[in-house]
Design a protein around this motif. Structure first.
Motif, PDB file in Angstrom:
ATOM      1  N   ASP A 190       0.745  -1.032  -0.053  1.00 23.79           N
ATOM      2  CA  ASP A 190      -0.111  -0.008  -0.039  1.00 23.79           C
ATOM      3  C   ASP A 190       0.906   1.286  -0.017  1.00 23.79           C
ATOM      4  O   ASP A 190       1.836   1.536   0.830  1.00 23.79           O
ATOM      5  CB  ASP A 190      -0.853   0.081   1.223  1.00 23.79           C
ATOM      6  N   PRO A 191       0.583   2.385  -0.988  1.00 17.66           N
ATOM      7  CA  PRO A 191      -0.603   2.470  -1.844  1.00 17.66           C
ATOM      8  C   PRO A 191      -0.217   1.437  -3.149  1.00 17.66           C
ATOM      9  O   PRO A 191      -1.256   1.537  -3.893  1.00 17.66           O
ATOM     10  CB  PRO A 191      -0.273   3.726  -1.980  1.00 17.66           C
ATOM     11  N   LYS A 209       4.322   7.676 -13.568  1.00 14.45           N
ATOM     12  CA  LYS A 209       3.320   8.158 -12.777  1.00 14.45           C
ATOM     13  C   LYS A 209       3.766   7.846 -11.276  1.00 14.45           C
ATOM     14  O   LYS A 209       3.458   8.635 -10.196  1.00 14.45           O
ATOM     15  CB  LYS A 209       1.950   7.943 -13.115  1.00 14.45           C
ATOM     16  N   LEU A 210       4.168   6.531 -10.970  1.00 19.54           N
ATOM     17  CA  LEU A 210       4.402   6.263  -9.603  1.00 19.54           C
ATOM     18  C   LEU A 210       5.335   6.964  -8.901  1.00 19.54           C
ATOM     19  O   LEU A 210       5.604   7.118  -7.563  1.00 19.54           O
ATOM     20  CB  LEU A 210       4.404   4.438  -9.701  1.00 19.54           C
ATOM     21  N   GLU A 212       6.086   9.871  -8.345  1.00 18.03           N
ATOM     22  CA  GLU A 212       5.754  10.925  -7.254  1.00 18.03           C
ATOM     23  C   GLU A 212       5.576  10.321  -6.123  1.00 18.03           C
ATOM     24  O   GLU A 212       5.568  11.068  -4.849  1.00 18.03           O
ATOM     25  CB  GLU A 212       4.501  11.605  -8.065  1.00 18.03           C
ATOM     26  N   GLN A 213       5.069   9.019  -6.041  1.00 18.68           N
ATOM     27  CA  GLN A 213       4.675   8.537  -4.670  1.00 18.68           C
ATOM     28  C   GLN A 213       5.735   7.802  -3.974  1.00 18.68           C
ATOM     29  O   GLN A 213       5.623   7.564  -2.812  1.00 18.68           O
ATOM     30  CB  GLN A 213       3.544   7.503  -4.851  1.00 18.68           C
ATOM     31  N   ALA A 214       6.557   7.494  -4.719  1.00 20.80           N
ATOM     32  CA  ALA A 214       7.565   6.233  -4.072  1.00 20.80           C
ATOM     33  C   ALA A 214       8.745   7.091  -3.345  1.00 20.80           C
ATOM     34  O   ALA A 214       9.147   8.315  -3.303  1.00 20.80           O
ATOM     35  CB  ALA A 214       8.620   5.871  -5.590  1.00 20.80           C
TER      36      ALA A 214
END
Length: 214
Positions: A190-191, A209-210, A212-214
């Motif tokens: 998660d996420p 795109k990922l 930015e979250q990593a």
């Protein structure tokens, strides 16, 4: 145990990307390999790259390049063996492997693999994540996890056993780890699954795109 050595596995054929080196594809202005190197370097005592073919294409990385020593494409275990042989030359007891096409693996990968190996005579641990969404409904012998066989802690002491298994035709990682009482370390998904890897052009778009979250 002290920090293991790190080995990045880049020996795959990348057939779904049309061949070539997936690790040299870029997201966020950097190659996948660069992202992997930046994540793994702080977690290990030294780093090498398992890759076949002309090593000069990786010369800018300034890493030891370890080709497979088993003839023919023998899969990830051949890369593990190459890493274990290199580690033995360095006087190390173990290695941790990471895949060259998986840029978001956990920054505490090594610490958690080592913790899962506590009490083992020969530390042997694979990373896992829970199955989520549609995956949780798939058949799998009742297993509710995904094993990630290119992310593991491997003991130098078992390298000759691995060499013999490969020479006998073994290719499936989990068959060998199960035979040698391997353990699993569970990581949250998660996420998103941190072991998401780039196999297709669509995966490369998703990885961008990922980032930015990593």
């Amino acid at each position: 145990m002290s920090k293991p050595l790190g080995v990045i596995l880049a020996g795959g054929l990348a057939t779904r990307m049309g061949g070539g080196d997936k690790g040299l594809l870029q997201i966020g202005g950097q190659s996948l390999l660069t992202h992997v190197i930046e994540r793994l370097t702080p977690q290990v005592d030294g780093l090498a790259l398992n890759a076949n073919g002309d090593p000069q294409r990786f010369s800018d990385l300034n890493l030891p390049i370890l080709p497979d020593t088993i003839e023919g494409f023998a899969g990830p275990l051949a890369g593990v063996l190459a890493g274990l042989d290199w580690a033995a030359e360095q006087g190390a007891d173990s290695i941790v492997t990471a895949a060259a096409d998986t840029p978001f693996f956990p920054r505490d990968l090594v610490a958690r693999l080592i913790a899962a190996a506590e009490g083992q005579a020969h530390p042997l641990v694979l990373a896992t994540t829970p199955r989520t969404g549609d995956e949780a409904l798939k058949s799998g012998g009742g297993r509710r996890i995904n094993r990630h066989p290119t992310f593991g802690l491997w003991p130098v002491a078992l390298r000759d056993d691995l060499r013999a298994a490969l020479q006998d035709g073994l290719r499936k990682v989990v068959l060998w780890t199960d035979k040698n009482d391997g353990r699993e370390a569970l990581f949250p998904a998660d996420p998103f699954d941190p072991f998401f890897n780039v196999n297709t052009p669509d995966d490369l778009v998703r990885a961008e795109k990922l980032l930015e979250q990593a």
